[in-house]
Design a protein around this motif. Structure first.
Motif, PDB file in Angstrom:
ATOM      1  N   LEU A 163       0.814  -1.225   0.000  1.00  0.00           N
ATOM      2  CA  LEU A 163       0.000   0.000   0.000  1.00  0.00           C
ATOM      3  C   LEU A 163       0.845   1.272   0.000  1.00  0.00           C
ATOM      4  O   LEU A 163       0.406   2.303  -0.500  1.00  0.00           O
ATOM      5  N   ASP A 164       2.052   1.175   0.535  1.00  0.00           N
ATOM      6  CA  ASP A 164       2.995   2.302   0.486  1.00  0.00           C
ATOM      7  C   ASP A 164       3.291   2.663  -0.971  1.00  0.00           C
ATOM      8  O   ASP A 164       3.257   3.833  -1.353  1.00  0.00           O
ATOM      9  N   ILE A 165       3.512   1.631  -1.789  1.00  0.00           N
ATOM     10  CA  ILE A 165       3.787   1.854  -3.219  1.00  0.00           C
ATOM     11  C   ILE A 165       2.534   2.397  -3.911  1.00  0.00           C
ATOM     12  O   ILE A 165       2.605   3.347  -4.694  1.00  0.00           O
ATOM     13  N   VAL A 166       1.384   1.815  -3.584  1.00  0.00           N
ATOM     14  CA  VAL A 166       0.109   2.250  -4.174  1.00  0.00           C
ATOM     15  C   VAL A 166      -0.149   3.720  -3.847  1.00  0.00           C
ATOM     16  O   VAL A 166      -0.502   4.512  -4.720  1.00  0.00           O
ATOM     17  N   GLU A 167       0.039   4.082  -2.578  1.00  0.00           N
ATOM     18  CA  GLU A 167      -0.218   5.444  -2.100  1.00  0.00           C
ATOM     19  C   GLU A 167       0.690   6.470  -2.806  1.00  0.00           C
ATOM     20  O   GLU A 167       0.233   7.521  -3.231  1.00  0.00           O
ATOM     21  N   ARG A 168       1.983   6.124  -2.907  1.00  0.00           N
ATOM     22  CA  ARG A 168       2.927   7.046  -3.564  1.00  0.00           C
ATOM     23  C   ARG A 168       2.568   7.253  -5.037  1.00  0.00           C
ATOM     24  O   ARG A 168       2.611   8.360  -5.557  1.00  0.00           O
ATOM     25  N   LYS A 169       2.213   6.146  -5.711  1.00  0.00           N
ATOM     26  CA  LYS A 169       1.865   6.224  -7.131  1.00  0.00           C
ATOM     27  C   LYS A 169       0.549   6.998  -7.328  1.00  0.00           C
ATOM     28  O   LYS A 169       0.419   7.801  -8.257  1.00  0.00           O
ATOM     29  N   ARG A 170      -0.418   6.734  -6.432  1.00  0.00           N
ATOM     30  CA  ARG A 170      -1.711   7.435  -6.519  1.00  0.00           C
ATOM     31  C   ARG A 170      -1.510   8.947  -6.407  1.00  0.00           C
ATOM     32  O   ARG A 170      -2.073   9.717  -7.185  1.00  0.00           O
ATOM     33  N   GLU A 171      -0.660   9.355  -5.444  1.00  0.00           N
ATOM     34  CA  GLU A 171      -0.394  10.788  -5.260  1.00  0.00           C
ATOM     35  C   GLU A 171       0.310  11.382  -6.473  1.00  0.00           C
ATOM     36  O   GLU A 171       0.027  12.498  -6.886  1.00  0.00           O
ATOM     37  N   ARG A 200      -8.519   8.953  -3.538  1.00  0.00           N
ATOM     38  CA  ARG A 200      -8.740   7.530  -3.210  1.00  0.00           C
ATOM     39  C   ARG A 200     -10.021   7.020  -3.878  1.00  0.00           C
ATOM     40  O   ARG A 200     -10.127   5.854  -4.225  1.00  0.00           O
ATOM     41  N   LYS A 201     -10.963   7.940  -4.043  1.00  0.00           N
ATOM     42  CA  LYS A 201     -12.232   7.592  -4.693  1.00  0.00           C
ATOM     43  C   LYS A 201     -11.971   7.211  -6.152  1.00  0.00           C
ATOM     44  O   LYS A 201     -12.535   6.230  -6.662  1.00  0.00           O
ATOM     45  N   GLU A 202     -11.096   7.983  -6.786  1.00  0.00           N
ATOM     46  CA  GLU A 202     -10.728   7.736  -8.189  1.00  0.00           C
ATOM     47  C   GLU A 202     -10.033   6.375  -8.318  1.00  0.00           C
ATOM     48  O   GLU A 202     -10.333   5.594  -9.224  1.00  0.00           O
ATOM     49  N   LEU A 203      -9.108   6.119  -7.384  1.00  0.00           N
ATOM     50  CA  LEU A 203      -8.401   4.831  -7.397  1.00  0.00           C
ATOM     51  C   LEU A 203      -9.400   3.681  -7.220  1.00  0.00           C
ATOM     52  O   LEU A 203      -9.356   2.690  -7.959  1.00  0.00           O
ATOM     53  N   ALA A 204     -10.302   3.858  -6.246  1.00  0.00           N
ATOM     54  CA  ALA A 204     -11.299   2.815  -5.967  1.00  0.00           C
ATOM     55  C   ALA A 204     -12.142   2.523  -7.215  1.00  0.00           C
ATOM     56  O   ALA A 204     -12.391   1.362  -7.547  1.00  0.00           O
ATOM     57  N   LEU A 249      -2.833   1.191 -11.821  1.00  0.00           N
ATOM     58  CA  LEU A 249      -1.769   2.196 -11.650  1.00  0.00           C
ATOM     59  C   LEU A 249      -0.620   2.037 -12.654  1.00  0.00           C
ATOM     60  O   LEU A 249       0.332   2.811 -12.638  1.00  0.00           O
ATOM     61  N   SER A 250      -0.722   1.003 -13.507  1.00  0.00           N
ATOM     62  CA  SER A 250       0.342   0.659 -14.477  1.00  0.00           C
ATOM     63  C   SER A 250       1.702   0.499 -13.782  1.00  0.00           C
ATOM     64  O   SER A 250       2.697   1.130 -14.155  1.00  0.00           O
ATOM     65  N   ILE A 251       1.705  -0.314 -12.746  1.00  0.00           N
ATOM     66  CA  ILE A 251       2.967  -0.598 -12.039  1.00  0.00           C
ATOM     67  C   ILE A 251       3.166  -2.108 -11.947  1.00  0.00           C
ATOM     68  O   ILE A 251       2.238  -2.880 -12.204  1.00  0.00           O
ATOM     69  N   LYS A 252       4.367  -2.517 -11.579  1.00  0.00           N
ATOM     70  CA  LYS A 252       4.652  -3.931 -11.315  1.00  0.00           C
ATOM     71  C   LYS A 252       5.281  -4.007  -9.930  1.00  0.00           C
ATOM     72  O   LYS A 252       6.272  -3.317  -9.664  1.00  0.00           O
ATOM     73  N   PHE A 253       4.699  -4.812  -9.068  1.00  0.00           N
ATOM     74  CA  PHE A 253       5.303  -5.000  -7.753  1.00  0.00           C
ATOM     75  C   PHE A 253       6.493  -5.941  -7.888  1.00  0.00           C
ATOM     76  O   PHE A 253       6.397  -6.979  -8.542  1.00  0.00           O
TER      77      PHE A 253
END
Lengths: 147, 117
Positions: free
Chosen positions: A40-48, A54-58, A90-94
């Motif tokens: 979620l740390d990665i998700v949060e940084r990318k979202r910002e 958060r509504k948009e992400l959801a 988010l177009s990322i890869k964990f």
């Protein structure tokens, strides 16, 4: 003075008990949450970075904003499918890797020893060959040892 | 005025610490040790701080006004009691990072009315 130091010791003791007297089940739950918080740390940084709420992400993940909030607070554990959806949205890869503990990283390393000309760093040898002759450095004695 | 604090937890590499304020420690202790729910939440917040993860729902900066520098808050049960432990982030010798839990607020209420009349 004594009462103050006793109080400080009381604080340390109370928290040592809190952190050390946990059941295996409680520890596993904390570990699970911490793994989730890493994602979620990665998700949060990318979202910002993307400037999404958060509504948009959801919306993009196909879940509710309140569910994402519950995950962030650690009230619920994430499932792998939601994680995959977040990754895609988010177009990322964990990237998964093993975290090597600080103890493991440093246990073989010895502090450098000065001999007046430079520093020697000694490395632990698992199976030393005692017949092999090597150049053993002379350590310059300190003042106390010389006397 | 300088205040004493006791370090209660450190990260494995010794670069991050959590300390409790020596003046308000009893209030903070009573709050954290109230029940298992509070204890578990405190442990979650500590883990977040010690691993350096970003999670504004559990621990974040509190920019109330220009006077409060490096003030952060550990957030307990947002949306319910909304309790907070206000903290001060202190950097020592450049790299060592200490979070001092200093002040307890058991119920944070919204003061402003956001809706327009």
């Amino acid at each position: 003075m004594n009462t103050k130091s006793n109080n400080m010791e009381h604080i340390k003791q109370a928290f040592d008990e809190l952190f050390n007297n946990r059941t295996q089940e409680q520890e596993l739950e904390s570990d699970a949450k911490l793994i989730m918080f890493r994602f979620l740390d990665i998700v949060e940084r990318k979202r910002e970075k993307l400037g999404w709420s958060r509504k948009e992400l959801a919306k993009r993940v196909g879940t509710s904003a309140s569910y994402i909030t519950q995950l962030m607070r650690g009230d619920k554990l994430i499932n792998m499918l939601t994680l995959a959806k977040m990754q895609r949205a988010l177009s990322i890869k964990f990237d998964i890797s093993e975290l090597v503990s600080y103890k493991e990283q440093t246990e073989d390393k010895k502090p450098p020893i000065p001999d007046g000309k430079g520093f020697w760093i000694y490395k632990k040898i698992e199976n030393p060959n005692y017949n092999e002759k090597g150049n053993i450095p002379k350590v310059k004695p300190t003042e106390g040892e010389a006397a | 005025m300088k205040r004493q604090a006791k370090i209660i937890r450190s990260s494995d590499d010794g670069k991050r610490h959590i300390a409790i304020d020596g003046v308000n420690y009893q209030k903070i202790l009573d709050f954290i040790f109230k029940d298992e729910r509070h204890e578990n939440k405190f442990i979650d917040v500590c883990n977040i701080i010690l691993t350096g993860l970003r999670n504004p729902k559990l621990y974040d900066k509190e920019n109330i006004n220009a006077k409060c520098k490096n003030v952060t808050a550990m957030k307990f049960f947002k949306g319910q009691e909304n309790a907070r432990i206000y903290c001060q982030e202190v950097k020592q010798r450049g790299k060592i990072f200490v979070v001092v839990a200093a002040e307890l607020l058991e119920r944070k209420k919204i003061k402003r009315i956001n809706r327009k009349k």
